[in-house]
Design a protein around this motif. Structure first.
Motif, PDB file in Angstrom:
ATOM      1  N   UNK A 195       9.192  -3.807  13.933  1.00 49.48           N
ATOM      2  CA  UNK A 195       7.009  -4.148  12.934  1.00 49.48           C
ATOM      3  C   UNK A 195       6.108  -3.696  14.258  1.00 49.48           C
ATOM      4  N   UNK A 196       6.525  -4.941  15.286  1.00 47.71           N
ATOM      5  CA  UNK A 196       5.574  -5.916  15.380  1.00 47.71           C
ATOM      6  C   UNK A 196       5.857  -4.696  17.131  1.00 47.71           C
ATOM      7  N   UNK A 197       6.867  -3.785  17.965  1.00 46.17           N
ATOM      8  CA  UNK A 197       6.736  -3.097  18.765  1.00 46.17           C
ATOM      9  C   UNK A 197       5.925  -1.448  18.575  1.00 46.17           C
ATOM     10  N   UNK A 198       5.942  -1.521  17.190  1.00 42.71           N
ATOM     11  CA  UNK A 198       5.462  -0.038  16.483  1.00 42.71           C
ATOM     12  C   UNK A 198       3.582  -0.548  16.262  1.00 42.71           C
ATOM     13  N   UNK A 199       3.306  -1.255  16.215  1.00 43.19           N
ATOM     14  CA  UNK A 199       2.392  -1.941  16.079  1.00 43.19           C
ATOM     15  C   UNK A 199       1.391  -1.794  17.599  1.00 43.19           C
ATOM     16  N   UNK A 200       2.461  -2.171  18.090  1.00 44.59           N
ATOM     17  CA  UNK A 200       1.478  -2.606  19.919  1.00 44.59           C
ATOM     18  C   UNK A 200       1.163  -1.476  20.761  1.00 44.59           C
ATOM     19  N   UNK A 201       2.083  -0.445  20.494  1.00 47.55           N
ATOM     20  CA  UNK A 201       1.834   1.140  21.309  1.00 47.55           C
ATOM     21  C   UNK A 201       1.683   1.770  19.973  1.00 47.55           C
ATOM     22  N   UNK A 202       1.127   1.679  18.673  1.00 51.54           N
ATOM     23  CA  UNK A 202       0.246   2.907  18.026  1.00 51.54           C
ATOM     24  C   UNK A 202       1.195   4.081  17.882  1.00 51.54           C
ATOM     25  N   UNK A 203       2.883   3.964  17.720  1.00 52.58           N
ATOM     26  CA  UNK A 203       3.565   5.028  17.772  1.00 52.58           C
ATOM     27  C   UNK A 203       3.832   5.336  16.796  1.00 52.58           C
ATOM     28  N   UNK A 204       3.928   6.824  16.876  1.00 55.87           N
ATOM     29  CA  UNK A 204       4.106   7.654  15.140  1.00 55.87           C
ATOM     30  C   UNK A 204       4.802   7.372  14.670  1.00 55.87           C
ATOM     31  N   UNK A 205       5.057   7.545  13.772  1.00 51.82           N
ATOM     32  CA  UNK A 205       6.033   7.727  12.537  1.00 51.82           C
ATOM     33  C   UNK A 205       7.360   8.448  13.194  1.00 51.82           C
ATOM     34  N   UNK A 206       7.239   9.262  13.687  1.00 53.58           N
ATOM     35  CA  UNK A 206       8.698  10.212  13.930  1.00 53.58           C
ATOM     36  C   UNK A 206       7.953  10.676  15.350  1.00 53.58           C
ATOM     37  N   UNK A 207       9.164  10.498  16.570  1.00 53.16           N
ATOM     38  CA  UNK A 207       8.666  10.842  17.523  1.00 53.16           C
ATOM     39  C   UNK A 207      10.467  11.030  18.727  1.00 53.16           C
ATOM     40  N   UNK A 208       9.844  11.785  19.409  1.00 53.70           N
ATOM     41  CA  UNK A 208      11.768  11.933  20.100  1.00 53.70           C
ATOM     42  C   UNK A 208      10.703  11.060  21.505  1.00 53.70           C
ATOM     43  N   UNK A 252      -2.008  16.913  24.508  1.00 52.68           N
ATOM     44  CA  UNK A 252      -0.975  16.844  23.904  1.00 52.68           C
ATOM     45  C   UNK A 252      -1.609  15.784  22.952  1.00 52.68           C
ATOM     46  N   UNK A 253      -2.384  16.054  21.712  1.00 57.40           N
ATOM     47  CA  UNK A 253      -2.820  14.595  20.363  1.00 57.40           C
ATOM     48  C   UNK A 253      -1.398  14.195  19.343  1.00 57.40           C
ATOM     49  N   UNK A 254      -0.416  14.867  20.652  1.00 64.18           N
ATOM     50  CA  UNK A 254       1.505  14.476  20.275  1.00 64.18           C
ATOM     51  C   UNK A 254       2.836  14.213  21.054  1.00 64.18           C
ATOM     52  N   UNK A 255       1.732  13.677  22.141  1.00 61.40           N
ATOM     53  CA  UNK A 255       2.038  13.587  23.534  1.00 61.40           C
ATOM     54  C   UNK A 255       1.515  12.472  23.628  1.00 61.40           C
ATOM     55  N   UNK A 256       2.793  11.244  24.462  1.00 56.59           N
ATOM     56  CA  UNK A 256       1.861  10.110  24.449  1.00 56.59           C
ATOM     57  C   UNK A 256       2.514   9.066  25.476  1.00 56.59           C
ATOM     58  N   UNK A 273      13.221   5.794  17.570  1.00 56.12           N
ATOM     59  CA  UNK A 273      13.354   7.271  18.390  1.00 56.12           C
ATOM     60  C   UNK A 273      14.361   7.963  17.008  1.00 56.12           C
ATOM     61  N   UNK A 274      14.483   9.513  17.102  1.00 53.88           N
ATOM     62  CA  UNK A 274      15.039  10.874  16.192  1.00 53.88           C
ATOM     63  C   UNK A 274      15.609  11.084  17.589  1.00 53.88           C
ATOM     64  N   UNK A 275      14.994  10.792  18.379  1.00 57.28           N
ATOM     65  CA  UNK A 275      15.722  12.443  19.850  1.00 57.28           C
ATOM     66  C   UNK A 275      15.683  11.286  20.902  1.00 57.28           C
ATOM     67  N   UNK A 276      16.339  11.877  22.100  1.00 60.67           N
ATOM     68  CA  UNK A 276      15.934  10.824  23.405  1.00 60.67           C
ATOM     69  C   UNK A 276      16.634  12.666  24.545  1.00 60.67           C
ATOM     70  N   UNK A 277      14.446  12.030  25.149  1.00 65.36           N
ATOM     71  CA  UNK A 277      15.009  13.602  25.873  1.00 65.36           C
ATOM     72  C   UNK A 277      14.726  13.297  27.112  1.00 65.36           C
ATOM     73  N   UNK A 278      15.497  13.630  28.077  1.00 63.14           N
ATOM     74  CA  UNK A 278      15.956  13.439  29.593  1.00 63.14           C
ATOM     75  C   UNK A 278      15.677  14.699  30.326  1.00 63.14           C
ATOM     76  N   UNK A 279      14.991  15.710  30.474  1.00 62.34           N
ATOM     77  CA  UNK A 279      14.842  16.400  31.073  1.00 62.34           C
ATOM     78  C   UNK A 279      15.374  17.132  32.474  1.00 62.34           C
ATOM     79  N   UNK A 280      15.323  15.600  33.367  1.00 57.83           N
ATOM     80  CA  UNK A 280      15.559  15.819  34.878  1.00 57.83           C
ATOM     81  C   UNK A 280      16.106  17.311  35.403  1.00 57.83           C
ATOM     82  N   UNK A 281      15.842  17.239  36.363  1.00 51.34           N
ATOM     83  CA  UNK A 281      16.332  17.987  37.278  1.00 51.34           C
ATOM     84  C   UNK A 281      17.704  17.958  37.494  1.00 51.34           C
ATOM     85  N   UNK A 282      17.438  16.581  38.408  1.00 51.86           N
ATOM     86  CA  UNK A 282      18.640  15.817  39.452  1.00 51.86           C
ATOM     87  C   UNK A 282      18.362  14.722  39.284  1.00 51.86           C
TER      88      UNK A 282
END
Length: 370
Positions: A195-208, A252-256, A273-282
């Motif tokens: 709860x403290x971390x969610x409030x500190x960073x104003x995290x959305x309810x659902x996020x990648x 985007x207002x959905x990108x933090x 989080x719901x999902x972890x994305x790691x789109x690195x090329x290498x």
């Protein structure tokens, strides 16, 4: 008693990446409880208190610094050359360069050198570096290979690159020893901390979530562009040091973007989080992939380097330019998607091969062999 020296510059300065590798390995070596081995950590300065204090062992693993209060150039000279006389004075018989570097004169001093090489991206993809930086990193690689009695590659992908750029004669001097992640990522995070971390960073309810330096090679644009194809309530939260590449990312207002996130908050960010994305090329390995799986997240990453080796067969992989493919893979990993929980369970089983004490035991055995 064998005295082992370890390069601790990144341990005391880097919150993620090379710093995480060093702190996790040292702590796992301490947990082994090998009374035939004493560890000494060599750093050019004390660095950051909160990072240095993550080393366990109640002071039995001392930090060692250059004498006096040297300036920047003197610190660099000490780490690349002057440290050798300190290692001899302290009775160090094996010195481990944790971040691809070894000091000049190590062999001549009779000290056995081990170097961990994480990646050779500066040789495989020099376009991601300035010409000067690529030349410096190339020299450091060549110097480390000359001084090293043995080389640790942190993935099969990195081992192949070492042989490709350093020569096939190095094969008998290379051991493949994977990285491990801190056990805190697999532990439950208390509700009040969440709860403290969610409030500190104003995290959305659902996020990648995506973790790593925000630079061109990490290819975060792919995940940002995929957002428009995802359900409206799903956001993307990216954590890491920012470079000028940030200016190239879509707005985007959905990108933090979060920066200067203390290491102590990272486990909570994974846990919510719901999902972890790691789109690195290498990548040389991709330790955030292991952290995310340990935290119970499905992973979507890109093909073409070591990420399939890190994430295993039950993570999802897409081409580094395929926006539609990234969006589809992310949708297949959102809560409620078919097969999501089964893939998570199989992935967590897969990463048991990277567990800390197993990795540390392999490294300790190499120290004792040398």
């Amino acid at each position: 008693m064998t005295t082992i020296g370890l390069d601790a510059k990144r341990i005391v300065r880097n919150a993620t990446g090379l710093g995480s590798y060093g702190r996790t390995l040292v702590n796992d070596l301490v947990r082994l409880g090998n009374d035939q081995m004493q560890l000494r950590l060599y750093a050019p300065d004390k660095g950051r208190d909160e990072l240095r204090q993550q080393i366990i062992g109640d002071g039995c693993t001392p930090f060692c610094y250059p004498d006096g209060h040297p300036g920047g150039l003197r610190k660099a000279w000490w780490r690349s050359r002057g440290i050798v006389s300190d290692l001899k004075r302290d009775g160090v018989t094996v010195y481990h360069g944790l971040s691809g570097e070894l000091p000049v004169g190590l062999r001549r001093a009779g000290i056995r050198g081990i170097v961990t090489i994480h990646d050779l991206i500066f040789l495989r993809h020099p376009e991601y570096y300035s010409r000067v930086d690529a030349l410096i990193y190339r020299w450091k690689f060549q110097q480390a290979v000359r001084e090293a009695e043995h080389i640790i590659a942190i993935s099969e992908c990195t081992r192949r690159d070492i042989l490709a750029f350093g020569g096939q004669h190095l094969d008998e001097r290379i051991s493949l020893i994977y990285q491990s992640c801190s056990p805190r990522f697999g532990a439950a995070v208390p509700d009040d901390v969440l709860a403290a971390v969610r409030e500190r960073y104003h995290l959305p309810e659902r996020y990648i979530l995506s973790v790593g330096t925000i630079e061109r090679r990490k290819n975060l644009r792919l995940a940002v562009e995929a957002l428009n194809r995802l359900p409206a309530g799903v956001h993307l939260v990216a954590v890491g040091r920012q470079t000028s590449y940030v200016k190239e990312l879509p707005v985007s207002d959905r990108f933090h973007l979060l920066r200067n996130v203390p290491d102590t908050d990272l486990a909570a960010l994974y846990a919510m989080a719901e999902v972890f994305a790691y789109p690195s090329r290498y990548e040389g390995f991709g330790i955030p992939v292991i952290e995310a799986i340990a935290a119970g997240l499905p992973v979507v990453a890109c093909k073409g380097s070591c990420l399939e080796e890190a994430g295993g067969p039950d993570s999802l992989y897409v081409d580094a330019n395929d926006v539609a493919g990234m969006a589809d893979a992310l949708c297949r990993c959102l809560r409620g998607a078919d097969g999501r929980e089964e893939r998570i369970a199989r992935s967590r089983e897969y990463i048991r091969r990277f567990q800390g004490t197993d990795v540390a035991a392999q490294v300790a055995a190499l120290y004792m062999e040398l």
